[in-house]
Design a protein around this motif. Structure first.
Motif, PDB file in Angstrom:
ATOM      1  N   VAL A 174      32.090  53.888  84.813  1.00 44.94           N
ATOM      2  CA  VAL A 174      32.719  54.430  83.616  1.00 44.94           C
ATOM      3  C   VAL A 174      32.101  53.708  82.427  1.00 44.94           C
ATOM      4  O   VAL A 174      32.158  52.487  82.339  1.00 44.94           O
ATOM      5  CB  VAL A 174      34.250  54.213  83.621  1.00 44.94           C
ATOM      6  CG1 VAL A 174      34.864  54.733  82.332  1.00 44.94           C
ATOM      7  CG2 VAL A 174      34.879  54.882  84.826  1.00 44.94           C
ATOM      8  N   MET A 175      31.485  54.475  81.524  1.00 43.95           N
ATOM      9  CA  MET A 175      30.857  53.876  80.351  1.00 43.95           C
ATOM     10  C   MET A 175      31.585  54.370  79.104  1.00 43.95           C
ATOM     11  O   MET A 175      31.631  55.572  78.833  1.00 43.95           O
ATOM     12  CB  MET A 175      29.378  54.251  80.266  1.00 43.95           C
ATOM     13  CG  MET A 175      28.657  53.531  79.155  1.00 43.95           C
ATOM     14  SD  MET A 175      26.870  53.635  79.279  1.00 43.95           S
ATOM     15  CE  MET A 175      26.569  55.210  78.539  1.00 43.95           C
ATOM     16  N   LEU A 176      32.188  53.442  78.379  1.00 40.14           N
ATOM     17  CA  LEU A 176      32.899  53.754  77.147  1.00 40.14           C
ATOM     18  C   LEU A 176      31.915  53.638  75.990  1.00 40.14           C
ATOM     19  O   LEU A 176      31.245  52.624  75.848  1.00 40.14           O
ATOM     20  CB  LEU A 176      34.063  52.785  76.954  1.00 40.14           C
ATOM     21  CG  LEU A 176      34.988  52.606  78.166  1.00 40.14           C
ATOM     22  CD1 LEU A 176      36.004  51.521  77.906  1.00 40.14           C
ATOM     23  CD2 LEU A 176      35.645  53.911  78.509  1.00 40.14           C
ATOM     24  N   MET A 177      31.833  54.690  75.167  1.00 38.64           N
ATOM     25  CA  MET A 177      30.846  54.718  74.089  1.00 38.64           C
ATOM     26  C   MET A 177      31.500  54.905  72.723  1.00 38.64           C
ATOM     27  O   MET A 177      30.992  55.631  71.870  1.00 38.64           O
ATOM     28  CB  MET A 177      29.830  55.832  74.354  1.00 38.64           C
ATOM     29  CG  MET A 177      29.136  55.699  75.684  1.00 38.64           C
ATOM     30  SD  MET A 177      27.931  56.989  76.010  1.00 38.64           S
ATOM     31  CE  MET A 177      28.921  58.459  75.915  1.00 38.64           C
ATOM     32  N   ALA A 178      32.643  54.262  72.530  1.00 39.41           N
ATOM     33  CA  ALA A 178      33.383  54.294  71.256  1.00 39.41           C
ATOM     34  C   ALA A 178      33.559  55.728  70.766  1.00 39.41           C
ATOM     35  O   ALA A 178      34.080  56.562  71.490  1.00 39.41           O
ATOM     36  CB  ALA A 178      32.691  53.415  70.235  1.00 39.41           C
ATOM     37  N   ASP A 179      33.099  56.034  69.560  1.00 41.62           N
ATOM     38  CA  ASP A 179      33.319  57.362  68.982  1.00 41.62           C
ATOM     39  C   ASP A 179      32.460  58.459  69.615  1.00 41.62           C
ATOM     40  O   ASP A 179      32.603  59.630  69.309  1.00 41.62           O
ATOM     41  CB  ASP A 179      33.091  57.331  67.473  1.00 41.62           C
ATOM     42  CG  ASP A 179      31.665  56.962  67.099  1.00 41.62           C
ATOM     43  OD1 ASP A 179      30.968  56.332  67.921  1.00 41.62           O
ATOM     44  OD2 ASP A 179      31.254  57.302  65.983  1.00 41.62           O
ATOM     45  N   THR A 239      33.166  59.108  76.481  1.00 44.40           N
ATOM     46  CA  THR A 239      33.118  58.356  77.727  1.00 44.40           C
ATOM     47  C   THR A 239      32.308  59.133  78.754  1.00 44.40           C
ATOM     48  O   THR A 239      32.340  60.351  78.778  1.00 44.40           O
ATOM     49  CB  THR A 239      34.548  58.149  78.264  1.00 44.40           C
ATOM     50  OG1 THR A 239      35.294  57.434  77.293  1.00 44.40           O
ATOM     51  CG2 THR A 239      34.562  57.363  79.557  1.00 44.40           C
ATOM     52  N   VAL A 240      31.591  58.414  79.588  1.00 46.01           N
ATOM     53  CA  VAL A 240      30.851  59.026  80.695  1.00 46.01           C
ATOM     54  C   VAL A 240      31.333  58.392  81.991  1.00 46.01           C
ATOM     55  O   VAL A 240      31.523  57.178  82.063  1.00 46.01           O
ATOM     56  CB  VAL A 240      29.326  58.803  80.554  1.00 46.01           C
ATOM     57  CG1 VAL A 240      28.582  59.280  81.781  1.00 46.01           C
ATOM     58  CG2 VAL A 240      28.802  59.500  79.317  1.00 46.01           C
ATOM     59  N   TYR A 241      31.562  59.241  82.992  1.00 46.57           N
ATOM     60  CA  TYR A 241      31.886  58.787  84.343  1.00 46.57           C
ATOM     61  C   TYR A 241      30.836  59.356  85.272  1.00 46.57           C
ATOM     62  O   TYR A 241      30.440  60.506  85.139  1.00 46.57           O
ATOM     63  CB  TYR A 241      33.261  59.297  84.781  1.00 46.57           C
ATOM     64  CG  TYR A 241      33.430  59.216  86.291  1.00 46.57           C
ATOM     65  CD1 TYR A 241      33.799  58.018  86.885  1.00 46.57           C
ATOM     66  CD2 TYR A 241      33.153  60.298  87.111  1.00 46.57           C
ATOM     67  CE1 TYR A 241      33.910  57.919  88.262  1.00 46.57           C
ATOM     68  CE2 TYR A 241      33.261  60.208  88.482  1.00 46.57           C
ATOM     69  CZ  TYR A 241      33.641  59.020  89.059  1.00 46.57           C
ATOM     70  OH  TYR A 241      33.739  58.913  90.419  1.00 46.57           O
ATOM     71  N   LEU A 242      30.374  58.546  86.209  1.00 45.81           N
ATOM     72  CA  LEU A 242      29.526  59.099  87.239  1.00 45.81           C
ATOM     73  C   LEU A 242      29.651  58.343  88.536  1.00 45.81           C
ATOM     74  O   LEU A 242      30.058  57.196  88.579  1.00 45.81           O
ATOM     75  CB  LEU A 242      28.064  59.197  86.803  1.00 45.81           C
ATOM     76  CG  LEU A 242      27.258  57.924  86.704  1.00 45.81           C
ATOM     77  CD1 LEU A 242      25.890  58.168  87.319  1.00 45.81           C
ATOM     78  CD2 LEU A 242      27.089  57.551  85.266  1.00 45.81           C
ATOM     79  N   ASN A 243      29.342  59.076  89.594  1.00 41.47           N
ATOM     80  CA  ASN A 243      29.208  58.504  90.921  1.00 41.47           C
ATOM     81  C   ASN A 243      28.004  59.170  91.569  1.00 41.47           C
ATOM     82  O   ASN A 243      27.228  59.833  90.879  1.00 41.47           O
ATOM     83  CB  ASN A 243      30.501  58.662  91.744  1.00 41.47           C
ATOM     84  CG  ASN A 243      30.854  60.101  92.043  1.00 41.47           C
ATOM     85  OD1 ASN A 243      30.028  61.004  92.000  1.00 41.47           O
ATOM     86  ND2 ASN A 243      32.114  60.327  92.349  1.00 41.47           N
TER      87      ASN A 243
END
Length: 58
Positions: A14-19, A22-26
């Motif tokens: 899970v990558m939080l990119m502020a404004d 968000t990206v989730y991957l598996n």
């Protein structure tokens, strides 16, 4: 960057990119969530809350 982490063996990223959202991957899925337009009064702990919710449901 996230794909390299998954390729290294991490099951969920899970990558939080502020404004920018968000990206989730598996291994099989990539999801991107955008942030609705609006006035942010306070973003304190918003990332912590997202991660806690994710952990609670995995």
């Amino acid at each position: 960057m996230c794909k390299k982490i998954v390729d290294a063996g991490v099951e969920h990223v899970v990558m939080l990119m502020a404004d920018k959202g968000t990206v989730y991957l598996n291994k099989n899925t990539i999801l991107q969530a955008s942030i609705p337009k609006g006035i942010v009064k306070n973003s304190v702990c918003s990332g912590d809350s997202l991660v806690a919710g994710f952990i609670a449901h995995t």
